[in-house]
Write a protein that holds these residues in place. Structure first.
Motif, mmCIF file in Angstrom:
data_model
loop_
_atom_site.group_PDB
_atom_site.id
_atom_site.type_symbol
_atom_site.label_atom_id
_atom_site.label_comp_id
_atom_site.label_asym_id
_atom_site.label_seq_id
_atom_site.Cartn_x
_atom_site.Cartn_y
_atom_site.Cartn_z
ATOM 1 N N ARG A 143 0.779 -1.165 -0.023
ATOM 2 C CA ARG A 143 0.088 0.048 0.164
ATOM 3 C C ARG A 143 0.815 1.273 0.073
ATOM 4 N NH1 ARG A 143 -5.375 1.048 1.351
ATOM 5 N NH2 ARG A 143 -5.610 -1.296 2.048
ATOM 6 N N THR A 149 -9.280 -5.974 1.374
ATOM 7 C CA THR A 149 -7.843 -5.266 1.390
ATOM 8 C C THR A 149 -7.054 -5.875 0.230
ATOM 9 O OG1 THR A 149 -6.255 -4.326 2.865
ATOM 10 C CG2 THR A 149 -6.720 -6.720 3.188
ATOM 11 N N ILE A 197 -5.605 -3.477 -2.650
ATOM 12 C CA ILE A 197 -4.052 -3.167 -2.775
ATOM 13 C C ILE A 197 -3.843 -3.594 -4.360
ATOM 14 C CG2 ILE A 197 -1.893 -4.077 -2.380
ATOM 15 C CD1 ILE A 197 -2.872 -4.033 0.634
#
Length: 233
Positions: free
Chosen positions: A112, A217, A221
């Motif tokens: 990230r 998540t 990403i």
């Protein structure tokens, strides 16, 4: 669904995905209808990150990227990372792999950070769309999938076609409208990745809230990474 129920579902979605904005701790929704608002939570998260980025000059710098990662963790309460840690820890029971959960979380945060620090082309849109697509993937991962027995099974089982359809229409309409051909390519790749995540979650015993957070998540990403390496316009 009446307006009062919709408002309740909206608040539950924010309490689950963006608890800091409500000044509360994260809590799993009691009903699947909250997933209707997961994409909106993603847009809200992206909007705050974009405002932070613009306040720091809107340039791809290490300092700005670090600040944006910290803001992301504060807004989400690090729920995605904690869920990912617990999932890996529950599978890596061999003492020789005690380091693995922390390493996986570190790699996700590092990825990230690198994306935030190096994104130049499509930077502003990426801050908005990556969180949107990650929360869309959470809904897609749950719809029609096997559900892990838990106290929150009714929430996951309640994510039905309405939630899946709304999340997909919103994500595709926004991304396709702005990014056109590249948007179609991006969503196609992310959809394929989400299908793979659905299979993985099923193999791990079914979907639960932690599995959804981890899937979200990962897709977020991945979206940032694809935008980062794609040719600019």
């Amino acid at each position: 669904m009446n307006p009062r129920s919709l408002l309740g579902s909206l608040l539950e979605a924010f309490r689950f995905l963006l608890p800091t904005l409500l000044g509360a701790s994260s809590r799993v929704p009691s009903r699947g209808a909250a997933a209707l608002f997961f994409p909106i939570c993603g847009v809200a998260l992206g909007a705050v990150l974009l405002l932070v980025d613009r306040s720091l000059g809107g340039a791809a710098t290490h300092g700005a990227a670090l600040a944006e990662v910290v803001v992301f963790l504060l807004l989400t309460g690090a729920t995605h990372e904690r869920a990912l840690y617990r999932i890996v820890a529950s599978r890596a029971r061999n003492p020789a792999f005690v380091w693995l959960p922390g390493a996986v979380v570190f790699l996700c945060l590092a990825a990230r950070f690198v994306c935030y620090a190096t994104l130049e082309a499509r930077r502003q849109e990426a801050f908005l769309f990556a969180p949107l697509l990650g929360r869309w993937a959470m809904v897609v991962s749950a719809y029609g999938n096997a559900v892990r027995p838990s106290e929150h099974a009714s929430f996951v089982r309640g994510i039905g076609f309405s939630e899946f359809g709304w999340a997909s229409v919103l994500a595709c309409a926004v991304v396709f409208h702005v990014w056109e051909a590249f948007g179609i390519f991006l969503v196609t790749v992310l959809a394929a990745a989400t299908v793979g995540l659905r299979w993985i979650l099923r193999r791990l015993g079914g979907v639960d809230p932690e599995g959804l957070l981890a899937a979200g998540t990962f897709v977020e990403i991945l979206a940032l990474g694809i935008v980062r390496i794609a040719p600019g316009t």
